[in-house]
Design a protein around this motif. Structure first.
Motif: not given
Length: 321
Positions: A196-219
């Protein structure tokens, strides 16, 4: 028409010594020459002080533990070299050792195979900018600010046999389940709160990484006809490789350094044995076997660096390929 005569090329005079383009060493000397003695003193202080602290608080104790692991010392008497006897006794004649190794590996497997993927799943959901995203981020990250010792006290409130909330919710007040006293289930009860405690930390790290992914790759993947699942696993997730390395290191560290939550519950006994608890019991406990405890600490260090080194070697090989 007659061509216009051109003057013959004139050879340029040879450049005097030192008049050519500056070498790398000369450029470095010029850059260093720009610093005043005060600048050099400030840089030395800013770099030297953290280096000294790192040597004194991390590398110094680590090297001292490695050296003491080959000795027999109780902190008062003279240090006696014993060679590999501590390691042999730990592996063959120390009953809590192998249960502690098994519990640490279960701890690491639960965080790596259950808590970490669930944190990634929450990060993917929150990256879609759903309603109340900020509220969900705060709610999931809130357990991270709590220390594992506090989580241990929360575990006692939830899983206590006599007055815990779990038995009250399940209606087992007449025949309560001993969530923390039964060696067959207490480790899993603790892992639920640790996850329960570890999930929040991992979520924040991956959320920051997802924000940095270039949207043109998904498009581009959507134009090629890839679905959301294919886009994530073939485009987005490979782009998160730097975050994956950070998450792996954090997960290994969290899985192997766990100490305070089990120590707050029952001092790491009766099914909650961990290597970190054995180190503390032997060094700080009544036995005061510093060499013995240092040997267990070295084993814990080798296990942690082994997991990280194997993964990093694979990552570097993929990058080179």
């Amino acid at each position: 028409m007659n061509p216009i005569p051109t003057a013959p090329p004139v050879d340029s005079p040879p450049a005097p010594d030192g008049a050519g383009p500056p070498t790398r060493r000369q450029r470095r000397r010029r850059r260093v020459g720009r610093f005043t003695p005060r600048d050099i003193a400030v840089i030395g202080l800013l770099l030297g002080l953290p280096l000294l602290l790192d040597l004194a608080l991390i590398w110094g104790p680590a090297l001292a533990s490695i050296g003491l692991s080959f000795t027999s010392w109780n902190g008062i008497s003279e240090i006696e070299p014993v060679g590999l006897d501590n390691y042999v006794n730990i592996v063959s004649n120390y009953p809590p050792f192998w249960p502690a190794v098994r519990h640490n590996l279960l701890w690491l497997a639960f965080l790596g195979l259950v808590a970490t993927p669930f944190g990634l799943f929450l990060a993917v959901l929150l990256d879609r900018e759903m309603r109340f995203t900020r509220f969900y981020q705060t709610a999931f990250y809130l357990p991270v600010v709590l220390s594992l010792a506090v989580v241990g006290f929360i575990a006692q409130l939830i899983f206590s046999r006599d007055y815990g909330a779990a038995n009250a919710i399940l209606g087992r007040t007449d025949n309560p389940i001993d969530w923390l006293g039964d060696p067959s289930i207490n480790l899993w009860s603790v892992l639920l709160l640790v996850g329960w405690r570890h999930v929040g930390y991992v979520m924040l790290l991956y959320l920051a990484g997802l924000k940095a992914v270039d949207p043109s790759l998904k498009e581009a993947a959507a134009i090629d006809g890839a679905g959301e699942v294919q886009t994530f696993f073939r485009v987005v997730f490979p782009a998160l490789r730097p975050v994956n390395v950070i998450v792996l290191v954090i997960t290994v560290i969290e899985g192997l350094r766990a100490f305070d939550i089990v120590y707050a519950i029952n001092r790491g006994r009766n099914g909650l044995e961990l290597l970190s608890v054995l180190v503390t019991d032997n060094i700080v406990g009544e036995a005061s076997r510093i060499g013995y405890g240092s040997a267990i600490a070295v084993i814990l260090l080798l296990i942690s660096t082994g997991f990280i080194a194997v993964y990093l070697v694979q990552v570097f090989r993929r990058d080179e390929a």
